[in-house]
Scaffold this active site. Structure first.
Site, PDB file in Angstrom:
ATOM      1  N   SER A   1      -6.651  -4.459   9.225  1.00 45.34           N
ATOM      2  CA  SER A   1      -6.206  -4.442   7.641  1.00 45.34           C
ATOM      3  C   SER A   1      -7.376  -5.094   6.936  1.00 45.34           C
ATOM      4  O   SER A   1      -8.208  -6.080   7.316  1.00 45.34           O
ATOM      5  CB  SER A   1      -4.873  -5.263   7.631  1.00 45.34           C
ATOM      6  OG  SER A   1      -4.925  -5.534   6.187  1.00 45.34           O
TER       7      SER A   1
ATOM      8  N   TYR B   1       0.273 -13.436   8.270  1.00 43.62           N
ATOM      9  CA  TYR B   1       0.179 -12.000   8.592  1.00 43.62           C
ATOM     10  C   TYR B   1      -1.238 -11.644   9.020  1.00 43.62           C
ATOM     11  O   TYR B   1      -1.702 -11.105   9.790  1.00 43.62           O
ATOM     12  CB  TYR B   1       0.764 -11.119   7.441  1.00 43.62           C
ATOM     13  CG  TYR B   1       0.452  -9.549   7.637  1.00 43.62           C
ATOM     14  CD1 TYR B   1       0.927  -8.923   8.693  1.00 43.62           C
ATOM     15  CD2 TYR B   1      -0.597  -9.171   6.839  1.00 43.62           C
ATOM     16  CE1 TYR B   1       0.287  -7.739   8.816  1.00 43.62           C
ATOM     17  CE2 TYR B   1      -1.093  -7.818   6.976  1.00 43.62           C
ATOM     18  CZ  TYR B   1      -0.403  -6.910   7.967  1.00 43.62           C
ATOM     19  OH  TYR B   1      -1.075  -5.863   8.249  1.00 43.62           O
TER      20      TYR B   1
ATOM     21  N   LYS C   1      -4.181 -10.317  12.220  1.00 42.68           N
ATOM     22  CA  LYS C   1      -5.044  -9.341  12.161  1.00 42.68           C
ATOM     23  C   LYS C   1      -6.352  -9.874  12.550  1.00 42.68           C
ATOM     24  O   LYS C   1      -7.116  -9.288  13.458  1.00 42.68           O
ATOM     25  CB  LYS C   1      -5.109  -8.371  10.904  1.00 42.68           C
ATOM     26  CG  LYS C   1      -3.702  -7.770  10.807  1.00 42.68           C
ATOM     27  CD  LYS C   1      -3.423  -6.764  11.699  1.00 42.68           C
ATOM     28  CE  LYS C   1      -2.081  -6.256  11.446  1.00 42.68           C
ATOM     29  NZ  LYS C   1      -1.724  -5.259  12.409  1.00 42.68           N
TER      30      LYS C   1
HETATM   31  P1  NAD Z   1       5.840  -0.221   9.478  1.00 43.04           P
HETATM   32  O1  NAD Z   1       6.605  -1.538   9.545  1.00 43.04           O
HETATM   33  O2  NAD Z   1       6.334   0.949   8.506  1.00 43.04           O
HETATM   34  O3  NAD Z   1       5.689   0.190  10.928  1.00 43.04           O
HETATM   35  C1  NAD Z   1       5.569  -0.547  12.021  1.00 43.04           C
HETATM   36  C2  NAD Z   1       6.393  -0.032  12.895  1.00 43.04           C
HETATM   37  O4  NAD Z   1       6.406  -0.733  14.252  1.00 43.04           O
HETATM   38  C3  NAD Z   1       8.109  -0.102  12.701  1.00 43.04           C
HETATM   39  O5  NAD Z   1       8.681   1.278  13.047  1.00 43.04           O
HETATM   40  C4  NAD Z   1       8.567  -1.093  13.623  1.00 43.04           C
HETATM   41  O6  NAD Z   1       9.925  -0.818  13.921  1.00 43.04           O
HETATM   42  C5  NAD Z   1       7.736  -1.105  14.567  1.00 43.04           C
HETATM   43  N1  NAD Z   1       7.621  -2.464  15.595  1.00 43.04           N
HETATM   44  C6  NAD Z   1       7.304  -3.492  14.954  1.00 43.04           C
HETATM   45  N2  NAD Z   1       7.372  -4.433  15.904  1.00 43.04           N
HETATM   46  C7  NAD Z   1       7.449  -3.776  17.213  1.00 43.04           C
HETATM   47  C8  NAD Z   1       7.757  -4.242  18.630  1.00 43.04           C
HETATM   48  N3  NAD Z   1       7.737  -5.562  18.900  1.00 43.04           N
HETATM   49  N4  NAD Z   1       7.965  -3.298  19.321  1.00 43.04           N
HETATM   50  C9  NAD Z   1       8.263  -2.102  19.026  1.00 43.04           C
HETATM   51  N5  NAD Z   1       8.093  -1.518  17.805  1.00 43.04           N
HETATM   52  C10 NAD Z   1       7.957  -2.565  16.889  1.00 43.04           C
HETATM   53  O7  NAD Z   1       4.296  -0.519   9.201  1.00 43.04           O
HETATM   54  P2  NAD Z   1       3.045   0.532   8.580  1.00 43.04           P
HETATM   55  O8  NAD Z   1       2.844   0.112   7.274  1.00 43.04           O
HETATM   56  O9  NAD Z   1       3.218   1.593   9.315  1.00 43.04           O
HETATM   57  O10 NAD Z   1       2.121  -0.449   9.369  1.00 43.04           O
HETATM   58  C11 NAD Z   1       1.483   0.044  10.833  1.00 43.04           C
HETATM   59  C12 NAD Z   1       0.407  -0.949  11.217  1.00 43.04           C
HETATM   60  O11 NAD Z   1      -0.665  -0.769  10.032  1.00 43.04           O
HETATM   61  C13 NAD Z   1       0.837  -2.172  11.232  1.00 43.04           C
HETATM   62  O12 NAD Z   1       0.120  -2.880  12.280  1.00 43.04           O
HETATM   63  C14 NAD Z   1       0.380  -2.961   9.867  1.00 43.04           C
HETATM   64  O13 NAD Z   1       0.109  -4.203   9.964  1.00 43.04           O
HETATM   65  C15 NAD Z   1      -0.997  -1.937   9.678  1.00 43.04           C
HETATM   66  N6  NAD Z   1      -1.260  -2.160   8.170  1.00 43.04           N
HETATM   67  C16 NAD Z   1      -0.414  -1.633   7.324  1.00 43.04           C
HETATM   68  C17 NAD Z   1      -0.776  -1.674   5.731  1.00 43.04           C
HETATM   69  C18 NAD Z   1       0.185  -0.837   4.908  1.00 43.04           C
HETATM   70  O14 NAD Z   1      -0.242  -1.210   3.752  1.00 43.04           O
HETATM   71  N7  NAD Z   1       1.072  -0.166   5.156  1.00 43.04           N
HETATM   72  C19 NAD Z   1      -2.210  -2.030   5.733  1.00 43.04           C
HETATM   73  C20 NAD Z   1      -2.818  -2.675   6.728  1.00 43.04           C
HETATM   74  C21 NAD Z   1      -2.745  -2.546   7.967  1.00 43.04           C
HETATM   75  C1  WQD Z   2      -1.108  -4.222  -5.105  1.00 40.63           C
HETATM   76  C2  WQD Z   2      -1.530  -4.712  -6.618  1.00 40.63           C
HETATM   77  C3  WQD Z   2      -0.266  -7.056  -6.849  1.00 40.63           C
HETATM   78  C4  WQD Z   2       3.789  -5.577  -6.556  1.00 40.63           C
HETATM   79  C5  WQD Z   2      -0.849  -6.038   0.676  1.00 40.63           C
HETATM   80  C6  WQD Z   2      -1.098  -6.787   1.932  1.00 40.63           C
HETATM   81  C7  WQD Z   2      -2.274  -6.739   2.577  1.00 40.63           C
HETATM   82  C8  WQD Z   2      -2.409  -5.294   3.267  1.00 40.63           C
HETATM   83  C9  WQD Z   2      -2.525  -4.397   1.827  1.00 40.63           C
HETATM   84  C10 WQD Z   2      -1.375  -4.938   5.102  1.00 40.63           C
HETATM   85  C11 WQD Z   2      -1.542  -6.313  -6.311  1.00 40.63           C
HETATM   86  C12 WQD Z   2       0.327  -5.865  -7.625  1.00 40.63           C
HETATM   87  C13 WQD Z   2       2.347  -5.531  -6.532  1.00 40.63           C
HETATM   88  C14 WQD Z   2       4.641  -5.686  -7.990  1.00 40.63           C
HETATM   89  C15 WQD Z   2       2.359  -6.121  -8.825  1.00 40.63           C
HETATM   90  N1  WQD Z   2      -1.342  -4.947   3.999  1.00 40.63           N
HETATM   91  N2  WQD Z   2       1.524  -5.702  -7.899  1.00 40.63           N
HETATM   92  N3  WQD Z   2       3.835  -6.054  -8.925  1.00 40.63           N
HETATM   93  O1  WQD Z   2      -1.979  -7.123  -2.586  1.00 40.63           O
HETATM   94  O2  WQD Z   2      -3.340  -5.312  -1.691  1.00 40.63           O
HETATM   95  O3  WQD Z   2      -1.717  -6.191  -0.036  1.00 40.63           O
HETATM   96  O4  WQD Z   2      -1.171  -4.660   1.128  1.00 40.63           O
HETATM   97  O5  WQD Z   2      -2.313  -5.211   6.062  1.00 40.63           O
HETATM   98  O6  WQD Z   2      -2.051  -7.591   3.744  1.00 40.63           O
HETATM   99  O7  WQD Z   2      -0.700  -8.215   1.319  1.00 40.63           O
HETATM  100  O8  WQD Z   2      -0.974  -4.856  -2.021  1.00 40.63           O
HETATM  101  O9  WQD Z   2       0.764  -3.519  -2.861  1.00 40.63           O
HETATM  102  O10 WQD Z   2       1.299  -5.860  -2.556  1.00 40.63           O
HETATM  103  O11 WQD Z   2      -0.277  -5.102  -4.264  1.00 40.63           O
HETATM  104  O12 WQD Z   2       1.691  -6.385  -9.858  1.00 40.63           O
HETATM  105  O13 WQD Z   2       5.608  -5.754  -7.800  1.00 40.63           O
HETATM  106  O14 WQD Z   2      -0.130  -4.817  -7.241  1.00 40.63           O
HETATM  107  O15 WQD Z   2      -0.370  -8.194  -7.464  1.00 40.63           O
HETATM  108  O16 WQD Z   2      -2.662  -6.622  -7.400  1.00 40.63           O
HETATM  109  P1  WQD Z   2      -2.087  -5.973  -1.603  1.00 40.63           P
HETATM  110  P2  WQD Z   2       0.406  -4.780  -2.808  1.00 40.63           P
END
Ligand code: NAD
Ligand code: WQD
Length: 342
Positions: A128, A154, A158
């Site tokens: 991430s 969190y 990562k």
């Molecule tokens: P999500 O929560 O929608 O999907 C994660 C999935 O993993 C879910 O279906 C959950 O049930 C499953 N899961 C969690 N723990 C588990 C376990 N112990 N065993 C089996 N299944 C398990 O999340 P997402 O948004 O799809 O994110 C996927 C990956 O990408 C994650 O590793 C997250 O940290 C990373 N990521 C997400 C974002 C984002 O903004 N969505 C950004 C950067 C990184």
């Molecule tokens: C985006 C912008 C908020 C909600 C998250 C995780 C990070 C990574 C990416 C997984 C910010 C603003 C939000 C609201 C708002 N995920 N906001 N009102 O902050 O980039 O980070 O996603 O790895 O770990 O923390 O994303 O979507 O939460 O926020 O004004 O109700 O929207 O302040 O500027 P962010 P976000």
């Protein structure tokens, strides 16, 4: 006859995983989802199945449970693993840190251990942009930019995950690993059959915007209006989830062609920054609705401005985003309407 290429997709029922499964099938792979539905719904599997017009292979298991995880490796011969399974709610990780360290760190550890045991050499790990923390100088970060202080447990899970992978490769493990650092994945599949399904109140911006649009919340709170940016609100790199999905397919295809052992890190974003107010204006444009929103206090730990240098992903995988932020907001809105109207 060509051989079936199974890819293990942990967390494949989740937001990014479900879209990736579709793109894997489109590219000719046979994904096997391993998920315990801790943060997803079974309906995602039917959505994937409807889009792909085929049965989806699913094993309901916890990746932290080594024995049940091992069974799926005995059952199939995988050409690669995409490890999405993790918990991802920043606020929740502050309240329940051990849950996050156990699930995210142990899940990855088991995944690598079993990959080595069963000689599955290609792995894509979901990292991430959170590992960068607040950029010290340039707001555009590349893979060589030093990691910053994570703003919550969190983010540390990562950073630890990436460190663990570095150490394993350093030890001589016969693995090829891609750490994909996603920026802000948004949007949904254009069919509106799958999309983001936040459990409880979403903390991410776009689901909150679309939920406010359909009246689930009275108003969106915009956290902070006095940041040092053009309109005073924070800037992020929002990338369409279908583009994020295709990066995984290109990643697996590329890994399959490599021969040595390594870990490579890639930013997955668009290279463009968008402010919170710009997202609101885009939402109003695509939905034709006025969004009810108000300024509120800054959110603790928020980063002012960050976006991705994506030149390495272009160079290595020939991947770059094909969809715009407007496409993503449109698809997210269509998905929200579908959820509302059934
Ligand atoms: P999500 O929560 O929608 O999907 C994660 C999935 O993993 C879910 O279906 C959950 O049930 C499953 N899961 C969690 N723990 C588990 C376990 N112990 N065993 C089996 N299944 C398990 O999340 P997402 O948004 O799809 O994110 C996927 C990956 O990408 C994650 O590793 C997250 O940290 C990373 N990521 C997400 C974002 C984002 O903004 N969505 C950004 C950067 C990184
Ligand atoms: C985006 C912008 C908020 C909600 C998250 C995780 C990070 C990574 C990416 C997984 C910010 C603003 C939000 C609201 C708002 N995920 N906001 N009102 O902050 O980039 O980070 O996603 O790895 O770990 O923390 O994303 O979507 O939460 O926020 O004004 O109700 O929207 O302040 O500027 P962010 P976000």
């Amino acid at each position: 006859m060509s051989q079936t290429k199974h890819i293990l997709v942990t967390g494949g029922a989740g937001y990014i995983g479900s879209h990736t499964v579709i793109e894997l099938i489109n590219a000719g792979y046979s994904p096997v989802i391993a998920d315990n539905f801790r943060n997803s719904h079974k309906s995602a599997i039917s959505g994937i199945s409807e889009i792909a017009q085929q049965e989806i292979i699913l094993r309901e298991l916890d990746v932290c449970d080594l024995d049940s995880f091992d069974k799926v490796f005995n059952e199939f011969s995988f050409v690669g693993i995409i490890h999405f399974a993790a918990l991802k709610a920043v606020g929740e990780s502050v309240e329940r840190p051990l849950d996050y360290y156990r699930n995210n760190v142990l899940g990855l550890l088991n995944c690598i251990e079993l990959a080595e045991k069963h000689k599955v050499r290609n792995i894509v790990f979901s990292s991430s942009c959170t590992v960068y923390g607040e950029p010290k100088g340039e707001k555009i970060v590349n893979e060589k930019t030093e990691m910053g202080v994570a703003n919550a447990p969190y983010g540390y899970t990562k950073q630890i995950g990436e460190q663990m992978i570095n150490d394993v490769i350093q030890s001589g493990a016969d693995l090829r690993i891609l750490n994909l650092r996603y920026f802000n994945p948004v949007g949904a599949h254009p069919s509106s059959k799958i999309g983001e399904l936040p459990i409880g109140k979403p903390s991410n911006l776009l689901p909150f915007v679309t939920q406010t649009g359909v009246g689930i919340h009275d108003a969106l709170k915009v956290f902070g209006n006095d940041y040092n940016t053009a309109d005073g609100t924070c800037i992020r790199d929002y990338v369409h989830v279908m583009d994020v999905a295709s990066a995984h397919v290109k990643g697996i295809e590329w890994l399959e062609k490599q021969s040595n052992s390594f870990v490579e890190i890639l930013n997955i974003g668009t290279g463009k920054g968008t402010s919170v107010l710009e997202i609101i204006h885009t939402f109003e444009e695509v939905s034709g609705k006025k969004l009810n929103w108000e300024f509120a206090e800054r959110r603790e730990g928020d980063i002012e401005e960050i976006y991705a240098d994506v030149s390495k992903a272009k160079k290595l995988l020939n991947w770059s985003n094909e969809r715009t932020v407007k496409d993503a907001v449109q698809d997210a809105w269509n998905w929200e309407l579908k959820l509302k109207n059934g």
